[in-house]
Design a protein around this motif. Structure first.
Motif, PDB file in Angstrom:
ATOM      1  N   VAL A  74       0.942  -1.769   0.343  1.00  0.00           N
ATOM      2  CA  VAL A  74       0.192  -0.347   0.209  1.00  0.00           C
ATOM      3  C   VAL A  74       0.965   1.297  -0.010  1.00  0.00           C
ATOM      4  N   LEU A  75       0.912   2.121  -0.857  1.00  0.00           N
ATOM      5  CA  LEU A  75       1.568   3.083  -1.214  1.00  0.00           C
ATOM      6  C   LEU A  75       0.958   4.412  -0.829  1.00  0.00           C
ATOM      7  N   VAL A  76       1.110   5.237  -0.063  1.00  0.00           N
ATOM      8  CA  VAL A  76       0.503   6.627   0.311  1.00  0.00           C
ATOM      9  C   VAL A  76       1.903   7.308  -0.351  1.00  0.00           C
ATOM     10  N   CYS A  77       1.521   8.476  -1.339  1.00  0.00           N
ATOM     11  CA  CYS A  77       2.476   9.689  -1.633  1.00  0.00           C
ATOM     12  C   CYS A  77       1.217  11.220  -1.611  1.00  0.00           C
ATOM     13  N   ASP A  78       1.869  11.939  -1.652  1.00  0.00           N
ATOM     14  CA  ASP A  78       1.197  13.656  -1.826  1.00  0.00           C
ATOM     15  C   ASP A  78       0.519  14.195  -0.561  1.00  0.00           C
ATOM     16  N   GLU A  79       0.692  13.857   0.754  1.00  0.00           N
ATOM     17  CA  GLU A  79       0.065  13.558   2.088  1.00  0.00           C
ATOM     18  C   GLU A  79       0.435  15.796   1.793  1.00  0.00           C
ATOM     19  N   THR A  80      -0.741  15.903   2.942  1.00  0.00           N
ATOM     20  CA  THR A  80      -1.138  17.219   2.780  1.00  0.00           C
ATOM     21  C   THR A  80      -0.711  17.411   4.717  1.00  0.00           C
ATOM     22  N   PRO A  81      -0.857  18.976   4.815  1.00  0.00           N
ATOM     23  CA  PRO A  81      -0.919  19.620   6.374  1.00  0.00           C
ATOM     24  C   PRO A  81      -2.733  19.042   6.756  1.00  0.00           C
ATOM     25  N   ARG A  82      -3.749  19.612   6.264  1.00  0.00           N
ATOM     26  CA  ARG A  82      -5.034  19.021   5.717  1.00  0.00           C
ATOM     27  C   ARG A  82      -5.489  17.625   6.147  1.00  0.00           C
ATOM     28  N   VAL A  83      -4.157  16.753   6.081  1.00  0.00           N
ATOM     29  CA  VAL A  83      -4.238  15.410   6.149  1.00  0.00           C
ATOM     30  C   VAL A  83      -5.507  14.599   4.777  1.00  0.00           C
ATOM     31  N   SER A  84      -4.443  14.626   3.734  1.00  0.00           N
ATOM     32  CA  SER A  84      -5.020  14.429   2.336  1.00  0.00           C
ATOM     33  C   SER A  84      -3.853  13.600   1.647  1.00  0.00           C
ATOM     34  N   PHE A  85      -4.663  12.765   0.900  1.00  0.00           N
ATOM     35  CA  PHE A  85      -3.284  11.787   0.309  1.00  0.00           C
ATOM     36  C   PHE A  85      -3.895  11.222  -0.712  1.00  0.00           C
ATOM     37  N   TRP A  86      -2.884  10.493  -1.909  1.00  0.00           N
ATOM     38  CA  TRP A  86      -2.929   9.014  -2.661  1.00  0.00           C
ATOM     39  C   TRP A  86      -2.472   8.126  -1.874  1.00  0.00           C
ATOM     40  N   PHE A  87      -3.510   6.677  -2.423  1.00  0.00           N
ATOM     41  CA  PHE A  87      -2.797   5.965  -2.263  1.00  0.00           C
ATOM     42  C   PHE A  87      -2.652   4.947  -3.497  1.00  0.00           C
ATOM     43  N   VAL A  88      -2.013   3.800  -4.291  1.00  0.00           N
ATOM     44  CA  VAL A  88      -2.489   2.842  -4.709  1.00  0.00           C
ATOM     45  C   VAL A  88      -1.811   1.971  -4.020  1.00  0.00           C
ATOM     46  N   VAL A  89      -2.069   0.614  -4.276  1.00  0.00           N
ATOM     47  CA  VAL A  89      -2.439  -0.837  -4.122  1.00  0.00           C
ATOM     48  C   VAL A  89      -1.322  -1.599  -5.243  1.00  0.00           C
ATOM     49  N   THR A  90      -0.017  -1.820  -4.559  1.00  0.00           N
ATOM     50  CA  THR A  90       0.766  -3.026  -5.179  1.00  0.00           C
ATOM     51  C   THR A  90       0.352  -4.550  -5.207  1.00  0.00           C
ATOM     52  N   SER A  91       0.789  -5.346  -6.214  1.00  0.00           N
ATOM     53  CA  SER A  91       0.654  -6.587  -6.558  1.00  0.00           C
ATOM     54  C   SER A  91       1.933  -7.489  -5.648  1.00  0.00           C
ATOM     55  N   PRO A  92       1.146  -8.506  -4.661  1.00  0.00           N
ATOM     56  CA  PRO A  92       1.926  -9.487  -3.802  1.00  0.00           C
ATOM     57  C   PRO A  92       3.244 -10.459  -4.297  1.00  0.00           C
ATOM     58  N   ASP A  93       2.840 -10.548  -5.524  1.00  0.00           N
ATOM     59  CA  ASP A  93       3.411 -11.513  -6.626  1.00  0.00           C
ATOM     60  C   ASP A  93       4.196 -10.096  -8.043  1.00  0.00           C
ATOM     61  N   ASP A  94       4.282  -9.160  -7.784  1.00  0.00           N
ATOM     62  CA  ASP A  94       4.627  -8.556  -9.006  1.00  0.00           C
ATOM     63  C   ASP A  94       4.843  -6.856  -8.096  1.00  0.00           C
ATOM     64  N   PRO A  95       5.425  -6.388  -7.134  1.00  0.00           N
ATOM     65  CA  PRO A  95       5.646  -5.065  -6.691  1.00  0.00           C
ATOM     66  C   PRO A  95       5.474  -3.958  -7.997  1.00  0.00           C
ATOM     67  N   SER A  96       5.912  -3.606  -9.201  1.00  0.00           N
ATOM     68  CA  SER A  96       6.188  -3.253  -9.671  1.00  0.00           C
ATOM     69  C   SER A  96       5.101  -2.716 -10.318  1.00  0.00           C
ATOM     70  N   ARG A  97       3.771  -3.768 -10.585  1.00  0.00           N
ATOM     71  CA  ARG A  97       2.960  -3.864 -11.029  1.00  0.00           C
ATOM     72  C   ARG A  97       0.801  -3.279 -10.607  1.00  0.00           C
ATOM     73  N   LEU A  98       0.814  -2.855 -10.365  1.00  0.00           N
ATOM     74  CA  LEU A  98      -0.667  -2.045  -9.321  1.00  0.00           C
ATOM     75  C   LEU A  98      -1.696  -3.111  -9.457  1.00  0.00           C
ATOM     76  N   VAL A  99      -2.440  -2.724  -8.963  1.00  0.00           N
ATOM     77  CA  VAL A  99      -4.017  -3.693  -9.060  1.00  0.00           C
ATOM     78  C   VAL A  99      -5.204  -2.174  -9.155  1.00  0.00           C
ATOM     79  N   ASP A 100      -5.782  -3.442 -10.376  1.00  0.00           N
ATOM     80  CA  ASP A 100      -6.753  -2.835 -10.680  1.00  0.00           C
ATOM     81  C   ASP A 100      -7.407  -1.882  -9.605  1.00  0.00           C
ATOM     82  N   LYS A 101      -7.997  -0.770  -9.780  1.00  0.00           N
ATOM     83  CA  LYS A 101      -8.440   0.208  -9.510  1.00  0.00           C
ATOM     84  C   LYS A 101     -10.891  -0.054  -8.563  1.00  0.00           C
ATOM     85  N   GLU A 102     -10.905  -1.167  -9.774  1.00  0.00           N
ATOM     86  CA  GLU A 102     -12.206  -1.658  -9.126  1.00  0.00           C
ATOM     87  C   GLU A 102     -11.905  -2.591  -8.210  1.00  0.00           C
TER      88      GLU A 102
END
Length: 214
Positions: A74-102
């Motif tokens: 679970v990768l977290v990025c672009d955090e702001t002081p008012r507590v907002s951020f983005w996150f993505v989830v990578t595959s446990p089999d291949d950390p370079s591949r993202l799990v689809d949004k759905e």
């Protein structure tokens, strides 16, 4: 040698920076209103709270896909002081591949109550932008619905049987009462008829008696 070690140590950070960024195709923006939710008891958002969030998302992904997701997925990025951020989830089999949004969205929706409880928030104060409110698994009642329906049907049938029995008994009583009243009427009519007959006979007899004396 040292350069290779440094390269491998920095590789996860480089991959995370490439995979997790604002408006990423498979990413989600999160907004937290901790002060609104908890007031004076609001906690400070820090790396420990971020770790807790990542662990909650990893749990949701495990529950949804039944794979060995970890906090590192679970990768977290672009955090702001008012507590907002983005996150993505990578595959446990291949950390370079993202799990689809759905799949990530469905995992979040299915475990939304657990995620909210972990962070002491709710759907209004923990917002996953673009994700619909809670899709919690419906709670099954202690008594199965089919058993409730069966009980209602049996109750109706039982009430119908009781009604028929009571109606039958009442009808029999009414019939007996009417028959008894009819017999009384017949007896009374017979008595009156006998009385009239006796009256006529006595009258005739009294008329014949003077003639006999003459």
């Amino acid at each position: 040698m040292l350069e290779r070690i440094f390269f491998f140590l920095c590789l996860p950070s480089v991959l995370a920076a490439q995979l997790c960024k604002p408006n990423a195709a498979e990413g989600f923006k999160v907004r937290l209103s901790i002060k609104t939710a908890l007031g004076d008891k609001a906690y400070e958002w820090n790396r420990n709270q971020r770790f807790l969030f990542q662990a909650a998302i990893a749990f949701a992904m495990r529950h949804r896909l039944e794979q060995e997701f970890n906090v590192s997925n679970v990768l977290v990025c672009d955090e702001t002081p008012r507590v907002s951020f983005w996150f993505v989830v990578t595959s446990p089999d291949d950390p370079s591949r993202l799990v689809d949004k759905e799949n990530v969205e469905l995992a979040v929706r299915e475990s939304r109550n657990r995620i909210n409880n972990i962070l002491l928030l709710n759907d209004a104060t923990l917002e996953f932008v673009g994700v619909l409110p809670t899709l919690a698994v419906p709670v099954e009642p202690a008594t199965p619905s089919w058993l409730i329906v069966f009980g209602v049907v049996i109750g109706i049938v039982g009430a119908g049987i009781v009604f028929l029995l009571v109606s039958t008994v009442l009808q029999k009583k009414c019939k007996k009462k009417k028959e008894g009243d009819g017999e009384d009427d017949d007896e009374e009519a017979r008595v009156k008829s006998d009385a009239r007959s006796e009256g006529v006979y006595n009258s005739s007899f009294s008329e014949d008696e003077p003639n006999t004396q003459m």
